[in-house]
Design an enzyme around this catalytic site. Sequence first.
Site, PDB file in Angstrom:
ATOM      1  N   ARG A   6      37.255  35.421  36.441  1.00  0.00           N
ATOM      2  CA  ARG A   6      36.276  35.554  35.355  1.00  0.00           C
ATOM      3  C   ARG A   6      36.960  36.089  34.099  1.00  0.00           C
ATOM      4  O   ARG A   6      36.671  35.682  32.997  1.00  0.00           O
ATOM      5  CB  ARG A   6      35.190  36.520  35.836  1.00  0.00           C
ATOM      6  CG  ARG A   6      33.970  36.634  34.986  1.00  0.00           C
ATOM      7  CD  ARG A   6      32.973  37.535  35.680  1.00  0.00           C
ATOM      8  NE  ARG A   6      33.667  38.596  36.459  1.00  0.00           N
ATOM      9  CZ  ARG A   6      33.074  39.427  37.275  1.00  0.00           C
ATOM     10  NH1 ARG A   6      31.786  39.343  37.472  1.00  0.00           N
ATOM     11  NH2 ARG A   6      33.757  40.362  37.919  1.00  0.00           N
ATOM     12  N   ARG A   7      37.913  37.035  34.277  1.00  0.00           N
ATOM     13  CA  ARG A   7      38.585  37.688  33.132  1.00  0.00           C
ATOM     14  C   ARG A   7      40.056  37.285  33.110  1.00  0.00           C
ATOM     15  O   ARG A   7      40.886  37.903  33.789  1.00  0.00           O
ATOM     16  CB  ARG A   7      38.464  39.209  33.270  1.00  0.00           C
ATOM     17  CG  ARG A   7      37.023  39.709  33.210  1.00  0.00           C
ATOM     18  CD  ARG A   7      36.931  41.131  33.683  1.00  0.00           C
ATOM     19  NE  ARG A   7      37.272  41.279  35.086  1.00  0.00           N
ATOM     20  CZ  ARG A   7      37.578  42.423  35.678  1.00  0.00           C
ATOM     21  NH1 ARG A   7      37.606  43.535  34.997  1.00  0.00           N
ATOM     22  NH2 ARG A   7      37.867  42.463  36.960  1.00  0.00           N
ATOM     23  N   ILE A  22      38.824  41.603  62.002  1.00  0.00           N
ATOM     24  CA  ILE A  22      38.646  41.450  63.451  1.00  0.00           C
ATOM     25  C   ILE A  22      38.451  39.978  63.806  1.00  0.00           C
ATOM     26  O   ILE A  22      37.529  39.341  63.293  1.00  0.00           O
ATOM     27  CB  ILE A  22      37.422  42.249  63.958  1.00  0.00           C
ATOM     28  CG1 ILE A  22      37.518  43.703  63.520  1.00  0.00           C
ATOM     29  CG2 ILE A  22      37.287  42.138  65.466  1.00  0.00           C
ATOM     30  CD1 ILE A  22      36.263  44.524  63.836  1.00  0.00           C
ATOM     31  N   LYS A  76      25.679  39.343  58.100  1.00  0.00           N
ATOM     32  CA  LYS A  76      26.653  39.133  59.182  1.00  0.00           C
ATOM     33  C   LYS A  76      25.922  38.850  60.500  1.00  0.00           C
ATOM     34  O   LYS A  76      26.365  38.021  61.301  1.00  0.00           O
ATOM     35  CB  LYS A  76      27.546  40.365  59.307  1.00  0.00           C
ATOM     36  CG  LYS A  76      28.464  40.539  58.089  1.00  0.00           C
ATOM     37  CD  LYS A  76      29.060  41.939  58.039  1.00  0.00           C
ATOM     38  CE  LYS A  76      29.981  42.107  56.841  1.00  0.00           C
ATOM     39  NZ  LYS A  76      30.354  43.507  56.589  1.00  0.00           N
ATOM     40  N   GLY A 110      38.166  45.820  53.349  1.00  0.00           N
ATOM     41  CA  GLY A 110      39.397  46.159  52.629  1.00  0.00           C
ATOM     42  C   GLY A 110      40.190  44.907  52.304  1.00  0.00           C
ATOM     43  O   GLY A 110      40.093  43.891  53.004  1.00  0.00           O
TER      44      GLY A 110
HETATM   45  P1  NDP Z   1      35.745  41.254  43.947  1.00  0.00           P
HETATM   46  O1  NDP Z   1      34.535  41.548  43.134  1.00  0.00           O
HETATM   47  O2  NDP Z   1      36.805  42.289  44.057  1.00  0.00           O
HETATM   48  O3  NDP Z   1      36.441  39.921  43.403  1.00  0.00           O
HETATM   49  C1  NDP Z   1      35.698  38.820  42.948  1.00  0.00           C
HETATM   50  C2  NDP Z   1      36.629  37.881  42.232  1.00  0.00           C
HETATM   51  O4  NDP Z   1      35.900  36.734  41.811  1.00  0.00           O
HETATM   52  C3  NDP Z   1      37.262  38.492  40.966  1.00  0.00           C
HETATM   53  O5  NDP Z   1      38.616  38.103  40.869  1.00  0.00           O
HETATM   54  C4  NDP Z   1      36.470  37.844  39.828  1.00  0.00           C
HETATM   55  O6  NDP Z   1      37.223  37.646  38.650  1.00  0.00           O
HETATM   56  C5  NDP Z   1      36.173  36.483  40.436  1.00  0.00           C
HETATM   57  N1  NDP Z   1      35.025  35.831  39.830  1.00  0.00           N
HETATM   58  C6  NDP Z   1      33.784  36.352  39.601  1.00  0.00           C
HETATM   59  N2  NDP Z   1      32.992  35.417  39.027  1.00  0.00           N
HETATM   60  C7  NDP Z   1      33.757  34.312  38.887  1.00  0.00           C
HETATM   61  C8  NDP Z   1      33.523  33.022  38.357  1.00  0.00           C
HETATM   62  N3  NDP Z   1      32.342  32.694  37.847  1.00  0.00           N
HETATM   63  N4  NDP Z   1      34.540  32.106  38.366  1.00  0.00           N
HETATM   64  C9  NDP Z   1      35.752  32.449  38.865  1.00  0.00           C
HETATM   65  N5  NDP Z   1      36.033  33.647  39.404  1.00  0.00           N
HETATM   66  C10 NDP Z   1      35.049  34.570  39.409  1.00  0.00           C
HETATM   67  O7  NDP Z   1      35.208  40.831  45.401  1.00  0.00           O
HETATM   68  P2  NDP Z   1      35.927  41.037  46.809  1.00  0.00           P
HETATM   69  O8  NDP Z   1      37.317  40.539  46.714  1.00  0.00           O
HETATM   70  O9  NDP Z   1      35.677  42.401  47.310  1.00  0.00           O
HETATM   71  O10 NDP Z   1      35.049  40.069  47.744  1.00  0.00           O
HETATM   72  C11 NDP Z   1      35.238  38.682  47.739  1.00  0.00           C
HETATM   73  C12 NDP Z   1      34.483  38.067  48.907  1.00  0.00           C
HETATM   74  O11 NDP Z   1      34.987  38.586  50.119  1.00  0.00           O
HETATM   75  C13 NDP Z   1      32.983  38.363  48.921  1.00  0.00           C
HETATM   76  O12 NDP Z   1      32.279  37.254  49.434  1.00  0.00           O
HETATM   77  C14 NDP Z   1      32.871  39.530  49.881  1.00  0.00           C
HETATM   78  O13 NDP Z   1      31.611  39.622  50.500  1.00  0.00           O
HETATM   79  C15 NDP Z   1      33.927  39.139  50.886  1.00  0.00           C
HETATM   80  N6  NDP Z   1      34.440  40.246  51.676  1.00  0.00           N
HETATM   81  C16 NDP Z   1      34.936  41.349  51.044  1.00  0.00           C
HETATM   82  C17 NDP Z   1      35.426  42.406  51.767  1.00  0.00           C
HETATM   83  C18 NDP Z   1      35.987  43.618  51.120  1.00  0.00           C
HETATM   84  O14 NDP Z   1      36.358  44.554  51.820  1.00  0.00           O
HETATM   85  N7  NDP Z   1      36.090  43.651  49.801  1.00  0.00           N
HETATM   86  C19 NDP Z   1      35.418  42.352  53.244  1.00  0.00           C
HETATM   87  C20 NDP Z   1      34.915  41.130  53.810  1.00  0.00           C
HETATM   88  C21 NDP Z   1      34.439  40.120  53.033  1.00  0.00           C
HETATM   89  P3  NDP Z   1      37.818  38.898  37.821  1.00  0.00           P
HETATM   90  O15 NDP Z   1      38.958  39.411  38.647  1.00  0.00           O
HETATM   91  O16 NDP Z   1      38.260  38.283  36.551  1.00  0.00           O
HETATM   92  O17 NDP Z   1      36.689  39.870  37.680  1.00  0.00           O
HETATM   93  N1  HSE Z   2      30.809  46.367  52.202  1.00  0.00           N
HETATM   94  C1  HSE Z   2      31.270  45.826  53.444  1.00  0.00           C
HETATM   95  C2  HSE Z   2      31.470  46.972  54.442  1.00  0.00           C
HETATM   96  C3  HSE Z   2      32.563  45.080  53.213  1.00  0.00           C
HETATM   97  O1  HSE Z   2      31.406  48.150  54.071  1.00  0.00           O
HETATM   98  O2  HSE Z   2      31.663  46.695  55.613  1.00  0.00           O
HETATM   99  C4  HSE Z   2      32.955  44.222  54.353  1.00  0.00           C
HETATM  100  O3  HSE Z   2      32.125  43.136  54.533  1.00  0.00           O
END
Ligand code: NDP
Ligand code: HSE
Length: 430
Positions: free
Chosen positions: A48-49, A138, A207, A306
Amino acid sequence: MMRTRPLKVALLGCGVVGSEVARIMTTHAEDLTARIGAPVELAGVAVRRPSKVREGIDPALVTTDATALLKRGDIDVAIEVIGGIEPARALIHTAFEHGISVVSANKALLAQDGAALHAAADAAGLDLYYEAAVAGAIPLVRPMRESLAGDKINRVMGIVNGTTNFILDKMDSTGAGYQEALDEATALGYAEADPTADVEGYDAAAKAAILAGIAFHTRARLDDVYREGMTEVSAADFASAKRMGCTIKLLAILERAADGQSVTARVHPAMIPLSHPLASVREAYNAVFVEAEAAGRLMFYGPGAGGAPTASAVLGDLVAVCRNKLAEATGPGESAYTQLPVSTMGDVVTRYHISLDVADKPGVLAQVATTFAEHGVSIDTVRQQGKDGEASLVVVTHRAHDAALSGTVEALRKLDTVRGVDSIMRVEGE
Ligand code: NDP
Ligand code: HSE
């Protein structure tokens, strides 16, 4: 034979998870090539950024136009780690329309629209893999979908949200209140700025919906899952749990009905005995207990969230999808042939711990006991503690239908002698 032309990967999202996926793809490039049988190349990164500095990412790969990246004609696999419903959903459909297989970590989207996404992948003859969507690192989705495909899963019970497990663990082990434990989870980076999805149980319910579909070969959506968050769990609840030799966990529970004709799916806080394997799951860890007819009881345990742990699951899917591409094959698609309906919470049968604030005078206990009996709920134990004309009455029931328990509580609230129903908690895992 090693193929020299690389498989090209579009990374959609480069946040907590995406940045770790990119890092591992780069640092483990040689191993990934050897395991897949062809090099994998990070061909574009949609964010996005665009001006944000991203360590290890060639700025020339970064774009804000994810759709154009997918349409440019040379991408083999898209990794969707943006999260949320849109634009993730539209991008995954665009990928399938352009012959691109997808790996996603997006539980919210899969729980809401999994059937349509699977249908689109199937129609296009492509893969949709999502190991990271449930319980982070997991290995759980693939073992349930593939290793247990010959067995019959009857029950799944698990801790699938790390943030809430951390909070409940702190409340239990240090006596901290909910807010204090939440603040610590936020400071350590477990809880997000807006923790609603975690503490109100939406994340765990998404989930649970995904796991219910896989476990019972049916379709379950987020709306099918009964959900209660953990914001009301108090120090008094933990004290009661301790007296019963229990602790409190936010559990996702999926069950096949005794007659095999339906299933139930729910997320709520529950007391579980300290002797149960899930009771010893500490901090932000996840664990899932699967009961299958032939295999018996299986426990899956590890980091559920994470960047790096989740990226591990994403990379595992990437390797599988790339291998499928080279073999001109696809992995298993959705299996929803049983079409078992998801029943409402009223059909769930379990035990309950009810804490009542009552007047301390003759006949009150009998009145309360009669109310339980009138609703067909059998009492296991009663404990009363009196002070200054009032008493706290703790009732633990035998197994009863949730609908019967709700009826009992409604009737108890109408009794003049019952000043309040302080807490109702289900008792599981016995
Ligand atoms: P973040 O918010 O850290 O990252 C989201 C990313 O998507 C960022 O890089 C953002 O860009 C980008 N983004 C947002 N909008 C757009 C768009 N319109 N077009 C292109 N890119 C876009 O999320 P997470 O990495 O934490 O999570 C990602 C996925 O993984 C989610 O579905 C979450 O549920 C899943 N997940 C996350 C876990 C965790 O521990 N974090 C664990 C298990 C699953 P920018 O960097 O520029 O803001
Ligand atoms: N927010 C979620 C958690 C991230 O705490 O388990 C992993 O899906």
